[in-house]
Design a protein around this motif. Structure first.
Motif, mmCIF file in Angstrom:
data_model
loop_
_atom_site.group_PDB
_atom_site.id
_atom_site.type_symbol
_atom_site.label_atom_id
_atom_site.label_comp_id
_atom_site.label_asym_id
_atom_site.label_seq_id
_atom_site.Cartn_x
_atom_site.Cartn_y
_atom_site.Cartn_z
ATOM 1 N N SER A 126 0.805 -1.220 0.000
ATOM 2 C CA SER A 126 0.000 0.000 0.000
ATOM 3 C C SER A 126 0.839 1.272 0.000
ATOM 4 C CB SER A 126 -0.942 -0.014 1.211
ATOM 5 O OG SER A 126 -1.894 -1.056 1.086
ATOM 6 N N ILE A 144 -4.891 -0.603 1.076
ATOM 7 C CA ILE A 144 -5.411 -0.493 2.434
ATOM 8 C C ILE A 144 -5.418 0.983 2.832
ATOM 9 C CG2 ILE A 144 -5.053 -1.169 4.839
ATOM 10 C CD1 ILE A 144 -3.479 -3.599 3.701
ATOM 11 N N MET A 164 -11.057 -8.616 10.657
ATOM 12 C CA MET A 164 -9.884 -9.410 10.982
ATOM 13 C C MET A 164 -10.285 -10.554 11.909
ATOM 14 S SD MET A 164 -7.378 -7.842 9.357
ATOM 15 C CE MET A 164 -5.829 -8.334 10.131
ATOM 16 N N TYR A 189 1.808 -10.308 10.223
ATOM 17 C CA TYR A 189 1.553 -9.495 9.031
ATOM 18 C C TYR A 189 2.565 -8.349 9.078
ATOM 19 C CZ TYR A 189 -1.803 -7.039 5.837
ATOM 20 O OH TYR A 189 -2.426 -6.406 4.797
ATOM 21 N N SER A 193 3.811 -2.629 6.596
ATOM 22 C CA SER A 193 2.668 -2.416 5.701
ATOM 23 C C SER A 193 1.528 -1.779 6.485
ATOM 24 C CB SER A 193 2.205 -3.746 5.096
ATOM 25 O OG SER A 193 1.630 -4.564 6.105
ATOM 26 N N GLY A 195 -1.581 -2.789 6.629
ATOM 27 C CA GLY A 195 -2.315 -3.840 7.326
ATOM 28 C C GLY A 195 -1.552 -4.334 8.543
ATOM 29 N N LEU A 198 -2.001 -2.121 11.499
ATOM 30 C CA LEU A 198 -3.265 -2.353 12.195
ATOM 31 C C LEU A 198 -3.129 -3.487 13.206
ATOM 32 C CD1 LEU A 198 -5.778 -2.146 9.188
ATOM 33 C CD2 LEU A 198 -5.490 -0.457 11.006
ATOM 34 N N ASP A 217 4.395 -10.333 4.263
ATOM 35 C CA ASP A 217 3.286 -9.469 3.859
ATOM 36 C C ASP A 217 2.225 -10.189 3.040
ATOM 37 O OD1 ASP A 217 2.079 -6.749 3.570
ATOM 38 O OD2 ASP A 217 2.467 -7.133 1.460
ATOM 39 N N PRO A 236 -7.154 -10.835 7.516
ATOM 40 C CA PRO A 236 -8.440 -10.296 7.069
ATOM 41 C C PRO A 236 -9.250 -11.369 6.345
ATOM 42 C CG PRO A 236 -6.708 -9.640 5.553
ATOM 43 C CD PRO A 236 -6.034 -10.388 6.669
ATOM 44 N N THR A 238 -10.886 -11.832 3.504
ATOM 45 C CA THR A 238 -11.024 -11.180 2.210
ATOM 46 C C THR A 238 -12.226 -11.729 1.464
ATOM 47 O OG1 THR A 238 -9.486 -12.761 1.231
ATOM 48 C CG2 THR A 238 -8.548 -10.720 2.080
ATOM 49 N N ARG A 258 -9.860 -4.239 8.292
ATOM 50 C CA ARG A 258 -8.928 -3.719 7.301
ATOM 51 C C ARG A 258 -9.774 -3.100 6.192
ATOM 52 N NH1 ARG A 258 -4.826 -7.024 3.252
ATOM 53 N NH2 ARG A 258 -6.792 -7.565 2.246
ATOM 54 N N ILE A 260 -10.354 -1.470 2.602
ATOM 55 C CA ILE A 260 -9.790 -1.432 1.261
ATOM 56 C C ILE A 260 -10.491 -0.334 0.466
ATOM 57 C CG2 ILE A 260 -9.360 -2.737 -0.862
ATOM 58 C CD1 ILE A 260 -7.876 -3.819 1.557
#
Length: 291
Positions: A126, A144, A164, A189, A193, A195, A198, A217, A236, A238, A258, A260
């Protein structure tokens, strides 16, 4: 707002959000979300809602012929664009998880309207993608949400909110998620990054000390490490999350998400190629997550 106007027309014809959704290939919740957005945009109530029907309000009846004109005009413009064989190159940055699902769905719509436009997908994390949009090296990016204020020439458009969860190897004896986090090796994670930040903030906020094992990552790689029994991870959920070989623990009241979304440069022209792809991304996100 063209997709919302189209959905509005479908609901007006069908009489219910569910029936309109079946016609459009949308869930009832996606139709409902689109109608809320349209009503917020227009500042009026379009339907008198009951448990079984959606009847046009006075404002809705007044708006319907105007909506039909707007949609007809948009379709004429799109038809002219296709007839004119619009071409060019659109450079789109995307994190890995968005490339595998959300971007694919959006590109199906975009390529149908602009078959002669080349799209170059630029992978990256990101922070790197944000910098490339800022430097005009790419036209837009799906990433993100940054944990800081954007420069004034950039804008954020939300697409998806992904909860999450704690992922553990399938079959690991059930225990409270806090105990699992503290006792099992932790696959982190990447904290550089967005994410990963977080996750790091979550652990610090709840004062959870983890047993660091591996840090990376790539989401699918993290999930595979968990499947192989190398530890647990905060991941996450997804759009097309593969939970085979995993047990997922909801974080309850401590849960976090998270987000997006899309980063674009200002001024953002909805009639540009980037503007059309942005609309396709918003439509793809609404079709899958209900808005």
């Amino acid at each position: 707002m063209i997709r919302e106007f189209k959905t509005f027309m479908a609901v007006a014809r069908a009489g219910t959000f569910t029936a309109a959704g079946r016609q459009l290939g949308l869930t009832q919740s996606a139709v409902s979300a689109q109608m809320r957005r349209l009503e917020d945009y227009l500042g009026v109530t379009l339907f008198e809602r009951t448990a079984k029907s959606a009847v046009l309000s006075a404002s809705g009846r007044e708006m319907l012929p105007q909506a039909e004109e707007i949609v007809a005009l948009a379709e004429r413009i799109a038809g002219a664009a296709r007839a004119g064989h619009i071409s060019g190159l659109l450079r789109v940055g995307a994190i890995a998880s968005a490339q595998q699902s959300l971007l694919v769905d959006a590109l199906v719509q975009f390529r149908d309207a602009f078959p002669d436009v080349r799209v170059r997908i630029v992978p990256g994390v990101s922070l790197s993608l944000l910098g490339q949009v800022d430097a005009a090296e790419i036209d837009m990016a799906v990433l993100i949400r940054p944990p800081f204020a954007l420069p004034p020439e950039l804008a954020w458009r939300p697409l998806l909110r992904e909860p999450m969860a704690l992922a553990v190897p399938a079959g690991l004896p059930a225990r409270p998620w806090r105990e699992l986090l503290a006792s099992q090796p932790f696959i982190r994670y990447d904290r550089t990054s967005f994410g990963g930040r977080l996750v790091d903030m979550f652990l610090k906020k709840h004062r959870i000390a983890v047993r660091e094992a591996i840090e990376l990552d790539e989401m699918e790689a993290i999930a595979n490490l968990v499947r192989r029994g190398l530890g647990v991870a905060l991941l996450p959920r997804t759009r097309r999350f593969d939970d085979r070989g995993l047990d997922l623990y909801d974080l309850g009241e401590a849960g976090f998400t998270r987000d997006i979304g899309l980063i674009v440069r200002l001024p953002h022209d909805p009639a540009s190629l980037a503007g059309h792809l942005a609309e396709c991304l918003l439509n793809a996100a609404g079709m899958s997550c209900g808005g």
